[in-house]
Design a protein around this motif. Sequence first.
Motif, PDB file in Angstrom:
ATOM      1  N   LYS A  72      -1.987   7.655   2.566  1.00 37.05           N
ATOM      2  CA  LYS A  72      -2.123   6.993   3.978  1.00 37.05           C
ATOM      3  C   LYS A  72      -1.212   5.959   4.216  1.00 37.05           C
ATOM      4  N   ARG A  73      -1.303   4.829   3.331  1.00 37.81           N
ATOM      5  CA  ARG A  73      -0.710   3.719   3.387  1.00 37.81           C
ATOM      6  C   ARG A  73       0.924   3.933   3.806  1.00 37.81           C
ATOM      7  N   LEU A  74       1.452   5.032   3.536  1.00 35.33           N
ATOM      8  CA  LEU A  74       2.735   5.518   3.552  1.00 35.33           C
ATOM      9  C   LEU A  74       3.296   6.381   4.768  1.00 35.33           C
ATOM     10  N   VAL A  75       2.166   6.892   5.312  1.00 35.75           N
ATOM     11  CA  VAL A  75       2.164   7.893   6.400  1.00 35.75           C
ATOM     12  C   VAL A  75       1.822   7.010   7.638  1.00 35.75           C
ATOM     13  N   LEU A 248       7.424   6.875 -12.037  1.00 31.63           N
ATOM     14  CA  LEU A 248       6.606   5.912 -11.822  1.00 31.63           C
ATOM     15  C   LEU A 248       5.222   6.641 -12.413  1.00 31.63           C
ATOM     16  N   LEU A 249       4.356   5.804 -13.252  1.00 28.32           N
ATOM     17  CA  LEU A 249       3.012   6.554 -13.652  1.00 28.32           C
ATOM     18  C   LEU A 249       2.211   5.363 -13.835  1.00 28.32           C
ATOM     19  N   TRP A 250       1.012   5.547 -13.091  1.00 26.56           N
ATOM     20  CA  TRP A 250      -0.242   4.671 -13.075  1.00 26.56           C
ATOM     21  C   TRP A 250      -1.309   5.148 -12.766  1.00 26.56           C
ATOM     22  N   PRO A 251      -2.687   4.772 -13.255  1.00 30.59           N
ATOM     23  CA  PRO A 251      -2.507   3.647 -14.223  1.00 30.59           C
ATOM     24  C   PRO A 251      -2.332   4.294 -15.785  1.00 30.59           C
ATOM     25  N   VAL A 252      -1.608   3.586 -16.751  1.00 34.08           N
ATOM     26  CA  VAL A 252      -1.539   4.262 -18.233  1.00 34.08           C
ATOM     27  C   VAL A 252      -2.543   3.594 -18.767  1.00 34.08           C
ATOM     28  N   THR A 414     -12.559   0.477  -6.411  1.00 34.87           N
ATOM     29  CA  THR A 414     -11.299  -0.449  -6.056  1.00 34.87           C
ATOM     30  C   THR A 414     -11.679  -1.307  -4.786  1.00 34.87           C
ATOM     31  N   VAL A 415     -11.676  -2.361  -4.792  1.00 36.84           N
ATOM     32  CA  VAL A 415     -12.193  -3.459  -3.740  1.00 36.84           C
ATOM     33  C   VAL A 415     -10.759  -3.515  -2.898  1.00 36.84           C
ATOM     34  N   THR A 416     -10.421  -2.452  -2.196  1.00 35.23           N
ATOM     35  CA  THR A 416      -9.291  -2.084  -1.641  1.00 35.23           C
ATOM     36  C   THR A 416      -8.684  -3.488  -0.813  1.00 35.23           C
ATOM     37  N   THR A 417      -9.400  -4.028  -0.054  1.00 36.90           N
ATOM     38  CA  THR A 417      -9.123  -5.211   0.701  1.00 36.90           C
ATOM     39  C   THR A 417      -9.110  -6.588  -0.003  1.00 36.90           C
ATOM     40  N   GLN A 501      -2.509   0.254  -4.921  1.00 38.22           N
ATOM     41  CA  GLN A 501      -1.807   0.749  -3.978  1.00 38.22           C
ATOM     42  C   GLN A 501      -0.639   0.183  -3.636  1.00 38.22           C
ATOM     43  N   PRO A 502       0.449   0.340  -4.526  1.00 37.73           N
ATOM     44  CA  PRO A 502       1.520  -0.429  -4.487  1.00 37.73           C
ATOM     45  C   PRO A 502       2.499   0.031  -3.331  1.00 37.73           C
ATOM     46  N   ASP A 503       3.329  -0.532  -2.773  1.00 43.77           N
ATOM     47  CA  ASP A 503       4.108  -0.443  -1.658  1.00 43.77           C
ATOM     48  C   ASP A 503       5.326   0.394  -2.312  1.00 43.77           C
ATOM     49  N   LEU A 504       5.208   1.789  -2.152  1.00 40.38           N
ATOM     50  CA  LEU A 504       6.352   2.390  -2.437  1.00 40.38           C
ATOM     51  C   LEU A 504       7.662   2.573  -1.411  1.00 40.38           C
ATOM     52  N   ALA A 505       7.386   2.125  -0.297  1.00 38.47           N
ATOM     53  CA  ALA A 505       8.629   2.087   0.556  1.00 38.47           C
ATOM     54  C   ALA A 505       9.546   1.065   0.385  1.00 38.47           C
TER      55      ALA A 505
END
Length: 510
Positions: A72-75, A248-252, A414-417, A501-505
């Motif tokens: 969602k953060r990408l779209v 890219l793979l996470w979390p390992v 995850t404490v997203t904020t 939630q890394p920024d893949l953009a």
Amino acid sequence: MTGASRASGRGPARRDFLAMAGLGATAVLLSGCGVGSAAPSGALRAAFGQPVTDLDPYNAATAVDEASLIVKRLVFDTLVRREGAELAPGLATRWRREGDTKWVFTLRRGAVFHDGSEVTARDVVACLKHTQQVASAQTPLWATVTGAEAPDDHTVVFTTDGPLGSLPVNLTLLFIVPARLVADPEQKRSPVGSGPFRVTGFTPSTSVELARFDDYWGGRAELPAVSMPYIAETSTAITALRNGDVDLLWPVPPDQLPEVTGVSGITVESVPSWTYYFNWFNCGREPFNDPDVRRALCQAVNVPQIVDSLFGRGGKQMRAPIPETVAGFAPQRPWPYDPDEARRLLARAGLGRGFSTSMMWFDATGPLSRELAQALISAWADIGVTVEPQSIEKAMWLERLNGLDWDMNLQTNTVTTGDAAFTIGRLYTSEAKRLGYASRELDAVLAQAAGAPEGQERDALYGEACGTIWSDAVGLFPVTLVTGYGRAKELTGFTPAPNNQPDLAVVGRR
């Protein structure tokens, strides 16, 4: 989070889990042509450890679902974004607080949706009103917002029924779509947003395909596409990374980091995360409505030993119901490992002979979830508590979680904020009804904290709330996770994110 436990699953139970989750397509992705072979040339092939089940930003079941939030953060866009520990402009270029009950946000000009229409204040108002109508895990964040108005195309005015200092950080979770589409069922599969990527393909629990949106207000993404296959088995995902089938793979999981460390062409990075395990007790269901029973189960577990033996450097024992790097954290005294005291508390609760109960989880919730569940179940067996393990597929787990149809629930969160309001303020109010727990005293403290501006007073109030939740033993909070990322060395611009939630953009390729 992903699951090393997925790799450890064996025999018919594991096969049944895969069948229920509908993940047979993963085998197709991995056979013959390899993972991500359907991705367009130059795409970033990124494998996260949980399946994406829905893309609708207002779906109640996935409102705070970690895997869905990554996509969602990408779209989609939000008014406010988080960049590291700071809040930054998104669709809003600036904002100000007027008095105690009004916030004014100014929207940027020139931002457009994927269908070419302009993003306006009317869209923001429609999205806020719609998300307030959908009862979800986000509902408490918006409960005190009493109004939203668009005096012009580029101004949004929010009003609240009292001070709400956390409104800007909460807005990092309000995804903006065209007003006419807020309730469109097609948003689940082919949504329209204004983010750096648009959806070109989506198979629930299997894969998401995204293409760069060249008219994005923030500039074109570095790579032309992102392909996100869901790979159910961690061992298979690691093989795909080693073979170059994913970038890219996470979390390992911590016990499998050696398999990618020192491998040619792969870089491994770890970051303390805002992700943690908890085991909630359903405080509205016997016998967990008795605090003595909950405290007994907490003292029956040797948490330091379990954390060290299972997670090693991949985890840290918790000392509060939120990770220590989250704003509002206040350390508490860990529950001592004391099985004799646990038995005494059970006897005082009239359960001297123990009792039978159950624990539910889904394997992909986090690394070593099955092993952690087994360790807890074994510890409780020593004090006469028999726990039926219920490892179920994610969609069923979500339904039961939201319906309070469980005795104990083990999961990661995850404490997203990065702010206590997201977790402490959202999950533990009486009105939230998330785990059958209600405390008027805690409600009052959380109401004060929600209205307080950032600073010592607000942190102290959330610290007090941490103490109440911990001492009332509404759950057992064993470990905060350290997230391991494995990536191709040729990737550039990648930054590990504590909220997973890394920024893949901004990720490119040499």
